[in-house]
Scaffold this motif. Structure first.
Motif, PDB file in Angstrom:
ATOM      1  N   UNK A   1       7.621   4.301   6.417  1.00 18.98           N
ATOM      2  CA  UNK A   1       7.531   3.561   7.667  1.00 18.98           C
ATOM      3  C   UNK A   1       6.489   2.453   7.583  1.00 18.98           C
ATOM      4  N   UNK A   2       6.899   1.267   8.023  1.00 18.63           N
ATOM      5  CA  UNK A   2       5.970   0.168   8.241  1.00 18.63           C
ATOM      6  C   UNK A   2       5.779   0.061   9.740  1.00 18.63           C
TER       7      UNK A   2
ATOM      8  N   UNK B   1       1.093   2.040   8.406  1.00 19.12           N
ATOM      9  CA  UNK B   1       2.342   2.615   7.943  1.00 19.12           C
ATOM     10  C   UNK B   1       2.073   3.943   7.268  1.00 19.12           C
ATOM     11  N   UNK B   2       3.116   4.584   6.785  1.00 12.92           N
ATOM     12  CA  UNK B   2       2.932   5.859   6.112  1.00 12.92           C
ATOM     13  C   UNK B   2       4.194   6.213   5.321  1.00 12.92           C
ATOM     14  N   UNK B   3       3.994   7.086   4.324  1.00 11.43           N
ATOM     15  CA  UNK B   3       5.092   7.729   3.625  1.00 11.43           C
ATOM     16  C   UNK B   3       4.977   9.213   3.912  1.00 11.43           C
ATOM     17  N   UNK B   4       6.022   9.783   4.465  1.00  9.74           N
ATOM     18  CA  UNK B   4       6.027  11.231   4.708  1.00  9.74           C
ATOM     19  C   UNK B   4       6.793  11.885   3.563  1.00  9.74           C
TER      20      UNK B   4
ATOM     21  N   UNK C   1       0.829  -1.215   0.000  1.00  9.32           N
ATOM     22  CA  UNK C   1       0.000   0.000   0.000  1.00  9.32           C
ATOM     23  C   UNK C   1       0.858   1.258   0.000  1.00  9.32           C
ATOM     24  N   UNK C   2       1.807   1.308   0.919  1.00 14.06           N
ATOM     25  CA  UNK C   2       2.639   2.505   1.020  1.00 14.06           C
ATOM     26  C   UNK C   2       3.588   2.629  -0.170  1.00 14.06           C
ATOM     27  N   UNK C   3       4.027   1.495  -0.708  1.00 17.67           N
ATOM     28  CA  UNK C   3       4.906   1.567  -1.873  1.00 17.67           C
ATOM     29  C   UNK C   3       4.154   2.118  -3.078  1.00 17.67           C
ATOM     30  N   UNK C   4       2.848   1.856  -3.154  1.00 14.15           N
ATOM     31  CA  UNK C   4       2.048   2.454  -4.211  1.00 14.15           C
ATOM     32  C   UNK C   4       2.108   3.975  -4.143  1.00 14.15           C
ATOM     33  N   UNK C   5       1.911   4.532  -2.920  1.00 17.62           N
ATOM     34  CA  UNK C   5       2.055   5.981  -2.740  1.00 17.62           C
ATOM     35  C   UNK C   5       3.460   6.439  -3.147  1.00 17.62           C
TER      36      UNK C   5
END
Length: 376
Positions: A44-45, A71-74, A25-29
Motif C-alpha cells: 500500500x502507498x 505506506x506499508x507492506x503487509x 522504501x516499501x519496494x525495498x521491503x
C-alpha cells in the motif's frame, strides 16, 4: 524575492516527491521479502480507504490509500501494517512456510533494513548522476576574505589561510566547513589552520545569523565569517562516482542526525521541527525553481525518510530492528504483550511528534497570526 507557488502546486509537488520515495522504501521491503520466500498480502502507498488497486498473480493486493503520508507492506502472518505477528500455530503449513515471522531473525532484519537502504541507494544514484554531469565540488577551504567583526576576524584569520580541521572533523573542502558551521550557531569551535607551512589551532564562537532563502523564509544558522574563491567542480572518473555519492549521502545523514540531536537536547528550538505541510511547502517552492533542484531535493528527502525510519522507535523500522537485536540476544522474542505495549508507546510518540510538527507547520505558514487578526 520569489513568490510561494499556489496550494495546488505545493500539493502536486509534495505528492510527486513523497509518492515515489514511499514506493521505493516499501519496494525495498517487498523485494527482499520475496527473495526469502515471504508472501506479501498487501502493498500500500498511503493509508486509509483504498482509492485504487489491483491484485497480482501472486495474490498481493497493490493499492493506493487516500492519505498519502506513508505506506506499508503487509507480509503473510502479519496482524497489521506494523508487522505484529500472528500465532504461527494457527497458520496452515503452507502459510507458515511463507510467513514473515517464521523466518530466521537475520532474514527478518534484512527485510526491515531493506526499506531505508533503498532510500539511501536512490539518493546515492541521484548524487552519482549529478556528479557525472557536473563534477564534484572541490573548492578548497582557503580563506579569500574575512568579514570584519566576525568570529574569523576575532582570531586573526588572514587571506590565504587554509582551514584543515574544525573540532575533530577534517576539512577537505569549503563545503565541509560551511556545513559544519551552519548547524552550530553560537557554539564554540576549535579550528586547525595552516599558514605558510605552519599549523596552529584557534578557538572561537560561531556567529548566529538569520539567513533568508529566495522565498523570504528565514533560518537560524552558524557563520564563521570567511569567504572562499570561486566554487570549483572537478570531473570524476566513472569508477569514483559511487564513492563520491556515498560520501555526500553519509555527510547528509550525519548532518541530519546532528540537527535532530540538537532539537532533542534543546540546543535548537522545537519550532524548527517540520512536518508534512512544511515538506509540501519546500517541495513546491523548489519545484517552481526547476527540475534539477527538485530532483536534488528528492535525494535529500529520500535520505531523511531512510534515516527517520531507522530511529529505534517502535512502529518504525529501527524499532523492529531493535526488537530483533533483543531476540537474537535472548534467543527468543519478547512476549506478545510486551511487544504490544511497546508498539502502543511508539504509536503515541509518533502521533505526538506529528502533532508538534503539524502545529509548527501551521505557524510557519502564518495561520496563528491570521487567526489572531481575525479574532482581534
Amino acid at each position: 524575492m520569489l513568490e510561494t507557488p499556489p496550494m495546488w502546486f505545493l500539493a502536486l509537488a509534495f505528492l510527486g516527491a513523497i509518492g515515489p520515495l514511499v514506493f521505493i522504501h516499501e519496494y525495498g521491503h517487498y523485494i527482499v521479502g520475496r527473495w526469502f520466500g515471504i508472501g506479501a498480502e498487501t502493498f500500500s502507498i498511503g493509508f486509509g480507504r483504498e482509492v485504487a488497486g489491483w491484485t497480482d498473480k501472486r495474490g498481493t493486493r497493490w493499492k493506493i490509500g487516500w492519505l498519502p503520508l506513508g505506506g506499508y507492506v503487509r507480509f503473510t502472518g502479519d496482524m497489521n501494517p506494523a508487522s505484529m505477528g500472528q500465532n504461527l500455530d494457527r497458520l496452515s503449513p503452507e502459510l507458515r512456510a511463507r510467513s514473515f515471522h517464521a523466518k530466521p531473525v537475520w532474514q527478518r532484519a534484512l527485510v526491515v533494513f531493506a526499506g531505508p537502504a533503498a532510500n539511501f541507494l536512490l539518493a546515492i544514484l541521484i548524487f552519482a548522476a549529478f556528479i557525472a554531469a557536473n563534477g564534484a565540488p572541490r573548492t578548497p577551504a582557503i580563506v579569500a576574505s574575512v568579514l570584519p567583526g566576525s568570529p574569523a576576524a576575532q582570531i586573526g584569520l588572514q587571506r590565504g589561510d587554509r582551514i584543515v580541521g574544525i573540532d575533530d572533523k577534517e576539512v577537505r573542502r569549503f563545503d565541509d566547513l560551511a556545513d559544519y558551521s551552519r548547524l552550530r550557531p553560537n557554539e564554540d569551535v576549535l579550528l586547525t589552520i595552516e599558514r605558510q607551512g605552519r599549523t596552529f589551532t584557534a578557538s572561537t564562537r560561531l556567529a548566529e545569523v538569520r539567513e533568508a532563502d529566495r522565498f523570504g523564509q528565514t533560518y537560524r544558522v552558524g557563520r564563521l565569517g570567511v569567504a572562499t574563491g570561486q566554487r570549483v567542480f572537478e570531473p570524476v572518473p566513472a569508477w569514483l562516482l559511487v564513492p563520491e555519492a556515498v560520501g555526500i549521502t553519509a555527510s547528509t545523514i550525519e548532518n541530519t542526525a546532528v540537527g535532530l540531536w540538537q532539537i532533542i537536547t534543546g540546543r535548537r528550538p522545537l519550532e524548527e521541527l517540520g512536518g508534512p505541510i512544511k515538506m509540501a511547502q519546500v517541495a513546491g517552492q523548489v519545484a517552481s525553481i526547476g527540475w534539477f533542484e527538485f530532483v536534488q531535493l528528492i535525494a535529500f528527502f529520500s535520505i531523511n525518510l531512510g534515516f527517520i525510519n531507522l530511529l529505534p522507535v517502535p512502529m518504525l523500522d529501527g524499532g523492529h530492528l531493535a526488537l530483533y537485536a533483543v531476540e537474537a540476544t535472548r534467543r527468543r522474542p519478547l512476549g506478545a504483550r510486551a511487544q504490544e505495549w511497546l508498539f502502543r508507546g511508539g504509536f503515541a510518540a509518533l502521533m505526538t511528534l506529528m502533532l508538534v510538527a503539524t502545529l509548527n507547520d501551521l505557524a510557519s505558514v502564518g495561520l496563528w497570526q491570521t487567526l489572531g487578526r481575525l479574532l482581534g
